[in-house]
Design an enzyme around this catalytic site. Sequence first.
Site, PDB file in Angstrom:
ATOM      1  N   GLU A 430       4.476  -2.347   1.513  1.00  0.00           N
ATOM      2  CA  GLU A 430       4.027  -3.532   2.243  1.00  0.00           C
ATOM      3  C   GLU A 430       2.896  -4.319   1.589  1.00  0.00           C
ATOM      4  OE1 GLU A 430       3.211  -2.192   6.229  1.00  0.00           O
ATOM      5  OE2 GLU A 430       5.327  -2.069   6.707  1.00  0.00           O
ATOM      6  N   GLU A 534      11.760   0.858   7.368  1.00  0.00           N
ATOM      7  CA  GLU A 534      11.048   1.217   8.601  1.00  0.00           C
ATOM      8  C   GLU A 534      11.601   0.421   9.773  1.00  0.00           C
ATOM      9  OE1 GLU A 534       6.826   0.851   8.477  1.00  0.00           O
ATOM     10  OE2 GLU A 534       6.610   1.846   6.540  1.00  0.00           O
TER      11      GLU A 534
END
Length: 666
Positions: A430, A534
Amino acid sequence: MARPRRESAARGEKPHRGHHERPSRERKAPRTSISPQKRQSAASSSQTSSQVLSVDSLAKLDAQNAKGGFNEKVTPKHKGKVVTGRVVKDRRHVRRKRRVVSGAVMEEGKVGKGGPRRRDSKRRYGPRFWIAVGVIILLLVILIPVGVLVVGKHNNSSSSGSGSSGGSKGSAPPSNSNLAGISQADIPTAAKGTILDPFVWYDTTDFNVTYTDTKVGGLPVMGLNTSFDDTKRANENTPPLNQPWQYGTMPIRGMNVGGWLNLEPFITPSMFESYDSKLGIVDEYTLCQHLGPSGAAQTLEKHYATFVTERTMADIQAAGLDHIRIPFSYWAVVTYPGDPYVPQISWRYLLRGIEWARKHGLRVKLDLHAVPGSQNGWNHSGRQGSVGWLNGTDGALNGQRSLDIHNQLSTFFAQPRYKNIVTIYGLVNEPKMTKLPVADVLTWTTSAAQIVRKNGITANIAFGDGFLGLPNWKGKLQGVQGLVLDVHQYVIFNTDQIAFTHKNKIDFTCGGWAAQMTQSSNPVTGFGPTLCGEWSQADTDCAQYLNNVNVGSRWTGTMNTDDPTTAILTPSCPPNSGTCECTDANADPSRYSADYKKWLQMFAEAQMSTFEKGWGWFYWTWETERSVQWSWKLGLKAGILPQKAYAPSFNCSTMAPTLAQLPENY
């Protein structure tokens, strides 16, 4: 994991999940870029003395380990020195060849061969003597167990007093019985009390404790066993590890083991909630600062040893899953001046976790979750606050440091023993590309991938979408072979999507997200290979500490971040649904209605169906202490997830069942 995220730039325009901005302490600096050519550094120079640990040399180590027996030598004192997870204090492993003799202690203090030799004991010891002996024995029978119990309680309370050990399953320390086959004298003086000394490891279960200083890529192999078996398969629908997985045609049904080697407060709130908020303990950085080197090492190693065990891998396999994603942090490899993090202890637990996955036929996606400087400023990057990777004063330095780390990691995992098990290699979790110079991140990604390939990694290389949105990756990074785009999808970190009704959340999943995944996975219309690294079935952001320690939720309008640009002080649950509240959202699942349970499972299965239009998915996460809708393990127990991940009862091509009107305010 994804957690406090930014909000969409244009509300409602981007189907991928958004994020709010963290309170920022960063200052702007000129753009920096990393040269695609690898620059040598001190971190990588250690590899000149590294060598691959061959099967022969490992076999020798195992042979040495099998000899057994202690040498009768006393080790030097370690005056309270902190080493890995234990404090060593003048401990001497000496076996005394002393014979234990039952009965009364002889007056002379000596016992001859065969025991006491008294011909006339009956005349010397009358009835009163034997009555006294009986009373003493009775007292010992009563008092010794009590004393052991008291000591045990004292030891347990002492071990927990150094700080919360969130995630620790039971207070009894591991037996470490495999240390009985070696002697402390086998550990070189220079290695005593270091990460290479198994006598100071908190847990030695399933580790090879024979000493070796061999390193590969500057990283220790200490703890690895010689043999491994790649014939296992996760389930009847998957090939064994020694046969290739057909990515792109066989969907990944995977699981994250988050909060283990990389702390997240919402996964293990017990590690953070006992502290006064004035102390500002909000992430792994501030926790380690507060505990100090000794306390941090003891607390975190106990967590590493207990939060994920072999049983974890066995249960993941039994749930019908076939891959695991292991988040870990750069301090497993190296720390830098000023870092309070516990250095390198998590490395051997990472290696043990991979071997347990192998034992149960689970393929591994490695995920570097935290890089020097922080790539996103969120607590799961190690330090909450500013973004100092490829940004700010030390941005270029931290970019190079992270390349050096990948140079070490890829050298290590290019060993033949990892070829069948580590099938996806993640570069960085991320990166906040809405804050970072996009061109610099692309240059860094190209450089990192080139280093990894040069060092012999043949696995797929995963990189994050950076919250740019899947459509914006079309045509980018096309010159690097074997890349896969990793997107994280949540509806709850965006004030528009969290306000969807239950029906609209499933419609959005089967509509907007499905269209994006299909488009992105086709190199003609998008980037190409795409997976979802995710997601969760949570439909609110009510979980404790999900949006940072002591910060509220979007759902109830209590997300006071002390920053007017990121604070959300207006409730975000669906309009006209009543008072938004988290009490019922965080309730024990035994209180869920039957229809709400059905909806939760249907929402999860809709996402599974959608993400399998690409390469597949990894759920976030296997275990949490309390947050049921973020834990596959707890969700299974609650009956809100399919018993086997490969056998859902709903998919997006199926007509959704009609459910009674569900409350929309929780």
